[in-house]
Motif scaffolding. Structure first.
Motif, PDB file in Angstrom:
ATOM      1  N   VAL A  81       0.863  -1.127   0.002  1.00 11.94           N
ATOM      2  CA  VAL A  81       0.055   0.112   0.083  1.00 11.94           C
ATOM      3  C   VAL A  81       0.898   1.059   0.015  1.00 11.94           C
ATOM      4  CG1 VAL A  81      -1.792   1.170   0.999  1.00 11.94           C
ATOM      5  CG2 VAL A  81      -1.802  -1.414   1.202  1.00 11.94           C
ATOM      6  N   PRO A  82       0.661   2.013  -0.996  1.00  4.33           N
ATOM      7  CA  PRO A  82       1.496   3.373  -0.996  1.00  4.33           C
ATOM      8  C   PRO A  82       1.145   4.188   0.268  1.00  4.33           C
ATOM      9  CG  PRO A  82      -0.236   3.759  -2.594  1.00  4.33           C
ATOM     10  CD  PRO A  82      -0.323   2.329  -2.140  1.00  4.33           C
ATOM     11  N   ALA A  83       2.437   5.124   0.508  1.00  2.39           N
ATOM     12  CA  ALA A  83       2.157   6.121   1.601  1.00  2.39           C
ATOM     13  C   ALA A  83       0.923   7.000   1.214  1.00  2.39           C
ATOM     14  CB  ALA A  83       3.506   6.890   1.759  1.00  2.39           C
ATOM     15  N   ALA A  84       0.389   7.545   2.305  1.00  5.48           N
ATOM     16  CA  ALA A  84      -0.561   8.342   2.448  1.00  5.48           C
ATOM     17  C   ALA A  84      -0.137   9.556   1.328  1.00  5.48           C
ATOM     18  CB  ALA A  84      -0.808   8.890   3.765  1.00  5.48           C
ATOM     19  N   SER A  85      -1.445   9.949   0.634  1.00  2.93           N
ATOM     20  CA  SER A  85      -1.136  11.158  -0.144  1.00  2.93           C
ATOM     21  C   SER A  85      -2.405  11.969   0.055  1.00  2.93           C
ATOM     22  CB  SER A  85      -1.215  10.620  -1.526  1.00  2.93           C
ATOM     23  OG  SER A  85      -2.447  10.058  -2.154  1.00  2.93           O
ATOM     24  N   ASN A  86      -2.566  13.090  -0.803  1.00  2.00           N
ATOM     25  CA  ASN A  86      -3.620  13.853  -0.838  1.00  2.00           C
ATOM     26  C   ASN A  86      -4.805  13.625  -1.551  1.00  2.00           C
ATOM     27  OD1 ASN A  86      -2.075  15.698   1.099  1.00  2.00           O
ATOM     28  ND2 ASN A  86      -1.158  16.752  -0.609  1.00  2.00           N
ATOM     29  N   ARG A  87      -4.465  12.430  -2.222  1.00  2.00           N
ATOM     30  CA  ARG A  87      -5.637  11.955  -3.179  1.00  2.00           C
ATOM     31  C   ARG A  87      -6.964  11.466  -2.501  1.00  2.00           C
ATOM     32  NH1 ARG A  87      -3.481   8.509  -8.256  1.00  2.00           N
ATOM     33  NH2 ARG A  87      -5.616   8.917  -8.822  1.00  2.00           N
ATOM     34  N   VAL A  88      -8.017  11.721  -3.162  1.00  2.51           N
ATOM     35  CA  VAL A  88      -9.269  11.406  -2.439  1.00  2.51           C
ATOM     36  C   VAL A  88      -9.309   9.795  -2.685  1.00  2.51           C
ATOM     37  CG1 VAL A  88     -11.765  11.486  -2.342  1.00  2.51           C
ATOM     38  CG2 VAL A  88     -10.250  13.573  -2.513  1.00  2.51           C
ATOM     39  N   GLY A  89      -9.955   9.062  -1.615  1.00  2.00           N
ATOM     40  CA  GLY A  89     -10.447   7.568  -2.021  1.00  2.00           C
ATOM     41  C   GLY A  89      -8.899   6.641  -1.466  1.00  2.00           C
ATOM     42  N   ARG A  90      -9.333   5.468  -1.303  1.00  2.00           N
ATOM     43  CA  ARG A  90      -8.155   4.428  -0.986  1.00  2.00           C
ATOM     44  C   ARG A  90      -7.076   4.558  -2.110  1.00  2.00           C
ATOM     45  NH1 ARG A  90     -10.598  -1.305   0.887  1.00  2.00           N
ATOM     46  NH2 ARG A  90     -10.756  -1.232  -1.253  1.00  2.00           N
ATOM     47  N   PRO A  91      -5.914   4.640  -1.794  1.00  3.20           N
ATOM     48  CA  PRO A  91      -4.971   4.079  -2.786  1.00  3.20           C
ATOM     49  C   PRO A  91      -4.863   2.964  -3.372  1.00  3.20           C
ATOM     50  CG  PRO A  91      -3.914   4.394  -0.379  1.00  3.20           C
ATOM     51  CD  PRO A  91      -5.205   4.739  -0.411  1.00  3.20           C
ATOM     52  N   SER A  92      -4.353   2.741  -4.627  1.00  2.00           N
ATOM     53  CA  SER A  92      -4.423   1.657  -5.176  1.00  2.00           C
ATOM     54  C   SER A  92      -3.251   1.005  -4.695  1.00  2.00           C
ATOM     55  CB  SER A  92      -4.582   1.569  -6.913  1.00  2.00           C
ATOM     56  OG  SER A  92      -4.262   0.431  -7.387  1.00  2.00           O
ATOM     57  N   PRO A  93      -3.226  -0.425  -4.299  1.00  2.00           N
ATOM     58  CA  PRO A  93      -1.955  -1.092  -4.278  1.00  2.00           C
ATOM     59  C   PRO A  93      -0.686  -0.827  -5.293  1.00  2.00           C
ATOM     60  CG  PRO A  93      -3.896  -2.338  -3.390  1.00  2.00           C
ATOM     61  CD  PRO A  93      -4.338  -1.078  -4.321  1.00  2.00           C
ATOM     62  N   VAL A  94       0.437  -0.876  -4.932  1.00  2.00           N
ATOM     63  CA  VAL A  94       1.436  -0.901  -5.967  1.00  2.00           C
ATOM     64  C   VAL A  94       2.162  -2.313  -6.138  1.00  2.00           C
ATOM     65  CG1 VAL A  94       3.777   0.011  -6.427  1.00  2.00           C
ATOM     66  CG2 VAL A  94       1.989   1.575  -5.354  1.00  2.00           C
ATOM     67  N   VAL A  95       2.228  -2.885  -7.118  1.00  2.00           N
ATOM     68  CA  VAL A  95       2.700  -4.071  -7.538  1.00  2.00           C
ATOM     69  C   VAL A  95       4.222  -3.986  -7.918  1.00  2.00           C
ATOM     70  CG1 VAL A  95       2.254  -6.273  -8.680  1.00  2.00           C
ATOM     71  CG2 VAL A  95       0.467  -4.926  -8.135  1.00  2.00           C
ATOM     72  N   THR A  96       5.089  -4.659  -7.577  1.00  2.00           N
ATOM     73  CA  THR A  96       6.599  -4.708  -7.814  1.00  2.00           C
ATOM     74  C   THR A  96       6.828  -6.030  -8.089  1.00  2.00           C
ATOM     75  OG1 THR A  96       7.337  -4.522  -5.567  1.00  2.00           O
ATOM     76  CG2 THR A  96       7.019  -2.411  -6.752  1.00  2.00           C
ATOM     77  N   ALA A  97       7.857  -6.094  -9.215  1.00  2.00           N
ATOM     78  CA  ALA A  97       8.499  -7.209  -9.390  1.00  2.00           C
ATOM     79  C   ALA A  97       9.522  -7.882  -7.972  1.00  2.00           C
ATOM     80  CB  ALA A  97       9.587  -7.449 -10.477  1.00  2.00           C
ATOM     81  N   ASP A  98       9.226  -9.154  -7.745  1.00  2.00           N
ATOM     82  CA  ASP A  98       9.711  -9.586  -6.651  1.00  2.00           C
ATOM     83  C   ASP A  98      11.591  -9.841  -6.705  1.00  2.00           C
ATOM     84  OD1 ASP A  98      11.061 -11.022  -4.255  1.00  2.00           O
ATOM     85  OD2 ASP A  98       9.000 -12.121  -4.025  1.00  2.00           O
ATOM     86  N   PRO A  99      12.257  -8.863  -5.977  1.00  2.00           N
ATOM     87  CA  PRO A  99      13.855  -8.875  -6.255  1.00  2.00           C
ATOM     88  C   PRO A  99      14.409 -10.304  -5.956  1.00  2.00           C
ATOM     89  CG  PRO A  99      13.353  -7.608  -4.382  1.00  2.00           C
ATOM     90  CD  PRO A  99      11.904  -7.864  -4.734  1.00  2.00           C
ATOM     91  N   ARG A 100      13.703 -11.096  -5.137  1.00  2.00           N
ATOM     92  CA  ARG A 100      14.407 -12.471  -4.788  1.00  2.00           C
ATOM     93  C   ARG A 100      14.442 -13.500  -5.983  1.00  2.00           C
ATOM     94  NH1 ARG A 100      10.589 -13.580   0.398  1.00  2.00           N
ATOM     95  NH2 ARG A 100       9.014 -12.855  -1.416  1.00  2.00           N
ATOM     96  N   VAL A 101      13.612 -13.115  -7.159  1.00  2.00           N
ATOM     97  CA  VAL A 101      13.551 -14.044  -8.315  1.00  2.00           C
ATOM     98  C   VAL A 101      14.778 -13.122  -9.000  1.00  2.00           C
ATOM     99  CG1 VAL A 101      12.598 -14.642 -10.486  1.00  2.00           C
ATOM    100  CG2 VAL A 101      11.240 -14.261  -8.322  1.00  2.00           C
ATOM    101  N   VAL A 102      15.756 -14.005  -9.385  1.00  2.00           N
ATOM    102  CA  VAL A 102      17.197 -13.172 -10.217  1.00  2.00           C
ATOM    103  C   VAL A 102      17.506 -14.264 -11.214  1.00  2.00           C
ATOM    104  CG1 VAL A 102      17.858 -12.634  -7.877  1.00  2.00           C
ATOM    105  CG2 VAL A 102      18.723 -14.705  -8.785  1.00  2.00           C
ATOM    106  N   ALA A 103      18.134 -13.337 -12.127  1.00  2.00           N
ATOM    107  CA  ALA A 103      19.020 -14.069 -13.126  1.00  2.00           C
ATOM    108  C   ALA A 103      20.460 -14.009 -13.135  1.00  2.00           C
ATOM    109  CB  ALA A 103      18.299 -13.626 -14.525  1.00  2.00           C
ATOM    110  N   ILE A 104      21.163 -14.766 -13.491  1.00  2.00           N
ATOM    111  CA  ILE A 104      22.678 -14.741 -13.579  1.00  2.00           C
ATOM    112  C   ILE A 104      22.989 -14.207 -14.927  1.00  2.00           C
ATOM    113  CG2 ILE A 104      24.707 -15.906 -13.136  1.00  2.00           C
ATOM    114  CD1 ILE A 104      22.974 -18.113 -11.499  1.00  2.00           C
TER     115      ILE A 104
END
Length: 410
Positions: A81-104
């Protein structure tokens, strides 16, 4: 178990059954395609909110929520959940790639073998450069890379998952089987380097030309981000390579050899190149000549940057002007042939741009065709030494990005 259809079943009935069978697999195919679309968007954007994913894909919010949930269960994305902002309504969850999945990532060079660990979020976690006393053979490079990979993997936390190995080779790599057909500066001819490394590590291994992979990295995370058509030229100790992005996709050619801009003819009265032609860009523009003018035998791109910027030696200035002149011949041809929006210069070519960017553009555009010459920007690469690590990692991530469930299967 469903009984087999008799051999003499009516054609219409058999066709209807085949169609029904195909329809039964469609939901799975659509789901796989949607999972891949969402993961690729998250990966390339280095994080997106659910609302942004809804807008980008055209899927509804509940579908996006289900897809993100499945990707999180597989272990390739995280939500926060993103940090609080001035936007009205519940903030949309932020989706990020998991850094524990790696390539060599692996990059054999004339004086070293570099190994990197790159997260699915684009972060380079580790980069280890093992210098060699001489130009390594293919088997020596594979052995050194494999030993380094084993050491690095032993140090990683237990929850890190490696998808495979991507190799950035300074030479021609056949796309169908990863055989290095020719790496002239390494002295490799028809070397199955990918197979050597796979045999030593047990990990899926894919290889491609280093400059082509550098172009992919810069187009996703660097100076070509958001650009549809881009040309990348990289200058290193192994010569000058190139990569072309057309409509957002790398141009590979029939077997992956496209983009060898280092072998553009620039001087018909020049010397014979290792490729057998006369006057290639590689024979007129080189890192070694710049370092020699500076009174140095070796140096990194950062060293070259500082040295060129701080020098007023006439010999250095003359060498810079000479190389800029020949480089602009190739760039003019590049502009006329590909009509790119952006040309990105990396490695020692980036250092040249740092001290003579305006001169490079002036020489290029004044001799290029008026239309494409006016539209092009010539910029410096943004990713520095991370570029080849990220590009090689993209090669290793290809299967995962096309089918996220493949990680769970492994």
């Amino acid at each position: 178990m469903k009984p087999a259809r008799p051999a003499d079943a009516p054609p219409g009935e058999q066709a209807a059954e085949n169609a029904a069978s195909a329809r039964g697999t469609n939901p799975d195919r659509v789901r796989q395609r949607n999972l891949a679309t969402v993961l690729r968007l998250v990966h390339r954007a280095q994080g997106s909110s659910r609302s942004e994913l809804t807008q980008s894909t055209g899927l509804n919010r509940s579908t996006i929520a289900a897809l993100v949930g499945e990707l999180a269960e597989i272990g390739v994305v995280r939500e926060a959940v993103p940090a609080a902002s001035n936007r009205v309504g519940r903030p949309s969850p932020v989706v990020t790639a998991d850094p524990r999945v790696v390539a060599i990532a692996v990059n054999p060079e004339i004086d070293a073998v570099t190994v990197g660990i790159v997260g699915l979020d684009g972060t380079v976690h580790r980069r280890i450069r093992r210098e060699t006393d001489s130009v390594p053979s293919a088997s020596e490079a594979a052995h050194l890379a494999a030993a380094t990979i084993r050491d690095v993997l032993d140090e990683l936390p237990g929850d890190v998952r490696a998808t495979g190995i991507g190799v950035a080779v300074p030479g021609l790599v056949r796309r169908s089987d990863g055989v290095v057909r020719l790496a002239p500066h390494l002295g490799w001819i028809d070397e199955p380097f990918s197979e050597m490394l796979r045999a030593e590590t047990g990990l899926v291994t894919r290889a491609a030309n280093d400059a082509r992979l550098g172009a992919v990295a810069e187009s996703i995370f660097g100076s070509g981000r958001g650009v549809g058509t881009m040309v990348f030229l990289n200058g290193g100790a192994s010569g000058v390579g190139g990569g072309v992005i057309v409509d957002g996709r790398p141009l590979g050619g029939v077997e992956g050899y496209a983009g060898e801009l280092g072998h553009t003819l620039v001087n018909s009265s020049g010397v014979v190149c290792h490729c057998g032609a006369v006057g290639c860009l590689e024979t007129e523009v080189g890192q070694a000549e710049l370092l020699h003018a500076l009174g140095r035998e070796r140096g990194s791109d950062d060293d070259l940057d500082a040295l060129l910027a701080g020098s007023d030696d006439p010999r250095v200035l003359a060498e810079v002007e000479r190389q800029v002149g020949w480089l602009s011949v190739t760039l003019r041809t590049t502009v006329n042939v590909f009509n790119p929006q952006v040309i990105v210069l990396g490695g020692f070519l980036g250092a040249l741009h740092g001290v003579a960017g305006d001169r490079i553009r002036a020489l290029t555009t004044e001799s290029a065709l008026r239309g494409p010459g006016q539209d092009v920007s010539i910029v410096r690469a943004a990713l520095g030494p991370r570029r080849l690590m990220i590009g090689a990692a993209e090669l290793a991530f290809e299967e995962l990005l096309a089918d996220p469930s493949s990680l769970a299967a492994r």
